[in-house]
Design a protein around this motif. Sequence first.
Motif, PDB file in Angstrom:
ATOM      1  N   VAL A  19       0.828  -1.211   0.000  1.00  0.00           N
ATOM      2  CA  VAL A  19       0.000   0.000   0.000  1.00  0.00           C
ATOM      3  C   VAL A  19       0.859   1.257   0.000  1.00  0.00           C
ATOM      4  O   VAL A  19       0.605   2.196  -0.756  1.00  0.00           O
ATOM      5  CB  VAL A  19      -0.956   0.006   1.205  1.00  0.00           C
ATOM      6  CG1 VAL A  19      -1.810   1.271   1.215  1.00  0.00           C
ATOM      7  CG2 VAL A  19      -1.841  -1.231   1.177  1.00  0.00           C
ATOM      8  N   SER A  20       1.866   1.285   0.841  1.00  0.00           N
ATOM      9  CA  SER A  20       2.732   2.465   0.917  1.00  0.00           C
ATOM     10  C   SER A  20       4.079   2.073   1.489  1.00  0.00           C
ATOM     11  O   SER A  20       4.213   1.056   2.181  1.00  0.00           O
ATOM     12  CB  SER A  20       2.096   3.568   1.765  1.00  0.00           C
ATOM     13  OG  SER A  20       1.852   3.112   3.086  1.00  0.00           O
ATOM     14  N   ILE A  21       5.085   2.911   1.172  1.00  0.00           N
ATOM     15  CA  ILE A  21       6.447   2.685   1.660  1.00  0.00           C
ATOM     16  C   ILE A  21       7.015   4.030   2.125  1.00  0.00           C
ATOM     17  O   ILE A  21       6.889   5.031   1.424  1.00  0.00           O
ATOM     18  CB  ILE A  21       7.356   2.095   0.565  1.00  0.00           C
ATOM     19  CG1 ILE A  21       6.873   0.703   0.149  1.00  0.00           C
ATOM     20  CG2 ILE A  21       8.797   2.014   1.047  1.00  0.00           C
ATOM     21  CD1 ILE A  21       7.675   0.098  -0.991  1.00  0.00           C
ATOM     22  N   ASP A  29      19.191   3.224   6.261  1.00  0.00           N
ATOM     23  CA  ASP A  29      18.946   3.093   7.688  1.00  0.00           C
ATOM     24  C   ASP A  29      17.696   2.266   7.966  1.00  0.00           C
ATOM     25  O   ASP A  29      17.775   1.173   8.525  1.00  0.00           O
ATOM     26  CB  ASP A  29      18.812   4.476   8.322  1.00  0.00           C
ATOM     27  CG  ASP A  29      18.884   4.427   9.845  1.00  0.00           C
ATOM     28  OD1 ASP A  29      18.976   3.312  10.392  1.00  0.00           O
ATOM     29  OD2 ASP A  29      18.846   5.500  10.479  1.00  0.00           O
ATOM     30  N   ARG A  30      16.512   2.758   7.532  1.00  0.00           N
ATOM     31  CA  ARG A  30      15.286   2.061   7.908  1.00  0.00           C
ATOM     32  C   ARG A  30      14.170   2.330   6.906  1.00  0.00           C
ATOM     33  O   ARG A  30      14.064   3.421   6.336  1.00  0.00           O
ATOM     34  CB  ARG A  30      14.838   2.509   9.305  1.00  0.00           C
ATOM     35  CG  ARG A  30      13.729   1.671   9.921  1.00  0.00           C
ATOM     36  CD  ARG A  30      13.469   2.140  11.327  1.00  0.00           C
ATOM     37  NE  ARG A  30      12.432   1.355  11.997  1.00  0.00           N
ATOM     38  CZ  ARG A  30      11.942   1.637  13.190  1.00  0.00           C
ATOM     39  NH1 ARG A  30      12.388   2.696  13.849  1.00  0.00           N
ATOM     40  NH2 ARG A  30      11.012   0.879  13.734  1.00  0.00           N
ATOM     41  N   THR A  31      13.331   1.315   6.722  1.00  0.00           N
ATOM     42  CA  THR A  31      12.171   1.413   5.839  1.00  0.00           C
ATOM     43  C   THR A  31      10.960   0.821   6.544  1.00  0.00           C
ATOM     44  O   THR A  31      11.071  -0.200   7.227  1.00  0.00           O
ATOM     45  CB  THR A  31      12.421   0.645   4.518  1.00  0.00           C
ATOM     46  OG1 THR A  31      13.385   1.353   3.736  1.00  0.00           O
ATOM     47  CG2 THR A  31      11.140   0.529   3.700  1.00  0.00           C
ATOM     48  N   LYS A  32       9.818   1.483   6.382  1.00  0.00           N
ATOM     49  CA  LYS A  32       8.542   0.924   6.843  1.00  0.00           C
ATOM     50  C   LYS A  32       7.683   0.663   5.605  1.00  0.00           C
ATOM     51  O   LYS A  32       7.574   1.521   4.724  1.00  0.00           O
ATOM     52  CB  LYS A  32       7.823   1.888   7.785  1.00  0.00           C
ATOM     53  CG  LYS A  32       8.376   1.907   9.204  1.00  0.00           C
ATOM     54  CD  LYS A  32       7.583   2.864  10.081  1.00  0.00           C
ATOM     55  CE  LYS A  32       8.103   2.866  11.514  1.00  0.00           C
ATOM     56  NZ  LYS A  32       7.707   1.656  12.262  1.00  0.00           N
ATOM     57  N   ASN A  49      -0.351   0.692  14.066  1.00  0.00           N
ATOM     58  CA  ASN A  49       0.538  -0.301  13.447  1.00  0.00           C
ATOM     59  C   ASN A  49       1.817   0.347  12.927  1.00  0.00           C
ATOM     60  O   ASN A  49       2.901  -0.228  13.015  1.00  0.00           O
ATOM     61  CB  ASN A  49      -0.178  -1.007  12.298  1.00  0.00           C
ATOM     62  CG  ASN A  49      -1.314  -1.900  12.760  1.00  0.00           C
ATOM     63  OD1 ASN A  49      -1.387  -2.259  13.932  1.00  0.00           O
ATOM     64  ND2 ASN A  49      -2.207  -2.246  11.848  1.00  0.00           N
ATOM     65  N   ALA A  50       1.671   1.544  12.366  1.00  0.00           N
ATOM     66  CA  ALA A  50       2.825   2.224  11.776  1.00  0.00           C
ATOM     67  C   ALA A  50       3.862   2.606  12.822  1.00  0.00           C
ATOM     68  O   ALA A  50       5.051   2.705  12.517  1.00  0.00           O
ATOM     69  CB  ALA A  50       2.363   3.458  11.016  1.00  0.00           C
ATOM     70  N   LEU A  51       3.416   2.844  14.052  1.00  0.00           N
ATOM     71  CA  LEU A  51       4.337   3.225  15.126  1.00  0.00           C
ATOM     72  C   LEU A  51       4.968   2.017  15.806  1.00  0.00           C
ATOM     73  O   LEU A  51       5.714   2.167  16.776  1.00  0.00           O
ATOM     74  CB  LEU A  51       3.610   4.075  16.166  1.00  0.00           C
ATOM     75  CG  LEU A  51       3.341   5.523  15.742  1.00  0.00           C
ATOM     76  CD1 LEU A  51       2.386   6.192  16.706  1.00  0.00           C
ATOM     77  CD2 LEU A  51       4.646   6.302  15.646  1.00  0.00           C
ATOM     78  N   ASN A  52       4.653   0.835  15.365  1.00  0.00           N
ATOM     79  CA  ASN A  52       5.262  -0.386  15.888  1.00  0.00           C
ATOM     80  C   ASN A  52       6.797  -0.233  15.872  1.00  0.00           C
ATOM     81  O   ASN A  52       7.350   0.323  14.932  1.00  0.00           O
ATOM     82  CB  ASN A  52       4.818  -1.563  14.992  1.00  0.00           C
ATOM     83  CG  ASN A  52       5.210  -2.896  15.566  1.00  0.00           C
ATOM     84  OD1 ASN A  52       4.895  -3.215  16.684  1.00  0.00           O
ATOM     85  ND2 ASN A  52       5.925  -3.673  14.785  1.00  0.00           N
ATOM     86  N   PRO A  53       7.505  -0.657  16.899  1.00  0.00           N
ATOM     87  CA  PRO A  53       7.108  -1.558  17.993  1.00  0.00           C
ATOM     88  C   PRO A  53       6.559  -0.855  19.234  1.00  0.00           C
ATOM     89  O   PRO A  53       6.397  -1.491  20.264  1.00  0.00           O
ATOM     90  CB  PRO A  53       8.426  -2.259  18.314  1.00  0.00           C
ATOM     91  CG  PRO A  53       9.461  -1.216  18.043  1.00  0.00           C
ATOM     92  CD  PRO A  53       8.965  -0.440  16.867  1.00  0.00           C
ATOM     93  N   ALA A  54       6.287   0.437  19.180  1.00  0.00           N
ATOM     94  CA  ALA A  54       5.777   1.147  20.350  1.00  0.00           C
ATOM     95  C   ALA A  54       4.309   0.792  20.591  1.00  0.00           C
ATOM     96  O   ALA A  54       3.547   0.574  19.648  1.00  0.00           O
ATOM     97  CB  ALA A  54       5.924   2.648  20.147  1.00  0.00           C
ATOM     98  N   LYS A  80       5.052   9.486   7.246  1.00  0.00           N
ATOM     99  CA  LYS A  80       5.156   9.312   5.784  1.00  0.00           C
ATOM    100  C   LYS A  80       4.333   8.117   5.319  1.00  0.00           C
ATOM    101  O   LYS A  80       3.692   8.167   4.267  1.00  0.00           O
ATOM    102  CB  LYS A  80       6.626   9.118   5.388  1.00  0.00           C
ATOM    103  CG  LYS A  80       7.489  10.355   5.525  1.00  0.00           C
ATOM    104  CD  LYS A  80       8.912  10.041   5.094  1.00  0.00           C
ATOM    105  CE  LYS A  80       9.825  11.250   5.257  1.00  0.00           C
ATOM    106  NZ  LYS A  80      11.235  10.927   4.867  1.00  0.00           N
ATOM    107  N   LEU A  81       4.368   7.058   6.099  1.00  0.00           N
ATOM    108  CA  LEU A  81       3.685   5.825   5.714  1.00  0.00           C
ATOM    109  C   LEU A  81       2.177   6.009   5.691  1.00  0.00           C
ATOM    110  O   LEU A  81       1.490   5.527   4.785  1.00  0.00           O
ATOM    111  CB  LEU A  81       4.067   4.700   6.673  1.00  0.00           C
ATOM    112  CG  LEU A  81       3.610   3.296   6.297  1.00  0.00           C
ATOM    113  CD1 LEU A  81       4.412   2.784   5.104  1.00  0.00           C
ATOM    114  CD2 LEU A  81       3.761   2.346   7.481  1.00  0.00           C
ATOM    115  N   THR A  82       1.640   6.707   6.695  1.00  0.00           N
ATOM    116  CA  THR A  82       0.190   6.844   6.827  1.00  0.00           C
ATOM    117  C   THR A  82      -0.366   8.083   6.140  1.00  0.00           C
ATOM    118  O   THR A  82      -1.554   8.137   5.822  1.00  0.00           O
ATOM    119  CB  THR A  82      -0.194   6.909   8.315  1.00  0.00           C
ATOM    120  OG1 THR A  82       0.440   8.059   8.921  1.00  0.00           O
ATOM    121  CG2 THR A  82       0.247   5.650   9.035  1.00  0.00           C
ATOM    122  N   GLY A  83       0.478   9.100   5.957  1.00  0.00           N
ATOM    123  CA  GLY A  83      -0.013  10.344   5.368  1.00  0.00           C
ATOM    124  C   GLY A  83      -0.621  11.282   6.395  1.00  0.00           C
ATOM    125  O   GLY A  83      -1.250  12.283   6.031  1.00  0.00           O
TER     126      GLY A  83
END
Length: 395
Positions: free
Chosen positions: A223-225, A231-234, A285-290, A330-333
């Motif tokens: 759906v989105s990246i 460093d890191r990607t969600k 979910n996007a803020l995982n693992p928090a 960025k992932l969720t908008g």
Amino acid sequence: MSKEMVDALDALETEKGIKKEYVIESLEAALVAAYKRNYNQAQNVEVEFDAKKGNIHVYAVKEVVEEVADERLEISLAAALKKSKGYELGDHVREEVTPKDFGRIAAQTAKQVIMQRVREAERDIIYNEYSQYEHEIIQGIVERSDSRFVYINFGKIEAVMAKSDQMPGEVYNSRDRIRVYVTKVENATKGPQVFVSRTDPGLVKRLFEQEVPEIYDGTVEIVSIAREAGDRTKMAVKSDNADIDPVGTCVGPKGSRVQAVVDELNGENIDVVPYVDDPIDFIANALNPAEVIAVQFDGNDKKQCIVIVPDYHLSLAIGKKGQNARLAAKLTGYKIDIKPESQVEFVDDNDQDVDIDDIDKKLDTDKEQSVDTDKSVKKDTDVDKTVDTDTDSQD
């Protein structure tokens, strides 16, 4: 000119795919300019190329008029009738004016025109070929690098990778084989230009398509990246098939699929999170693992929200230098403002502020009352048992 020219045009059409008619049309236009330039002529002329024999003829074209004002462009009706009785006012008379030495000029002009058309055709062929690779992964060989670009050879063309498209920490040595993502293909004046990247989120998407068949066939959808290259990607994924776990599918057995992508990106961390239609759950979910306690949206700006997390998960939710929160946004908008639980004001049903200590006291009181009630129930039960015992004794 000769039959050799005709053979050369036929060979061009066969080998390069350049239409003979296209070259002849360009050649005739170039010969007109060459004739006027070399013979200082301003008259209207036409050049005809015999596609069968290779001969060239130059014709002066004059308009039939009553009175001639410019002999280079016009001819009188009387003079035209001497050539042919069929001419009328307004007709055009064609008279051959091919110079005797025009063959040498024609040959030079033809060479220039053909070379130009060959270059144009080759550029078009290369552009058409590599424009198909736009937004795809392609492998090339590093040729060289400077302060601005890394130059990558694809065989027929050399692509460029700007500084902003280079992965932090990666070193690109000459003759290294490298996989890159084609961001853009331009058909510039100097020829086709291919721009590639190692930092574009599209690279991650294509790598997962190669590793995960379910993504390639559409069973699982990316759906989105959100990516901070190196460093890191969600990455948010979903599936319309209830029997398929989209996250587990992307991770693979023992993490083999996601690990293959991580290896290609030289150890870049990748978080695969499930996408859901409910924005509250998606943001959580996007803020995982928090851990997320609640998500509150701004009444004026629907794309802005406050996320409440436990105090002990605040730093985890924000991430190093704010990275986790930034990638989640960025992932969720959504614009995400993270607050710890201790800084949140609670309200009652009447929208009145309630102190969190009062809430804790009320919870403790309710608990005590619950315990007292249990004790009372227990006493009543004991009394019933005593009455039953006495009754049995009397019997």
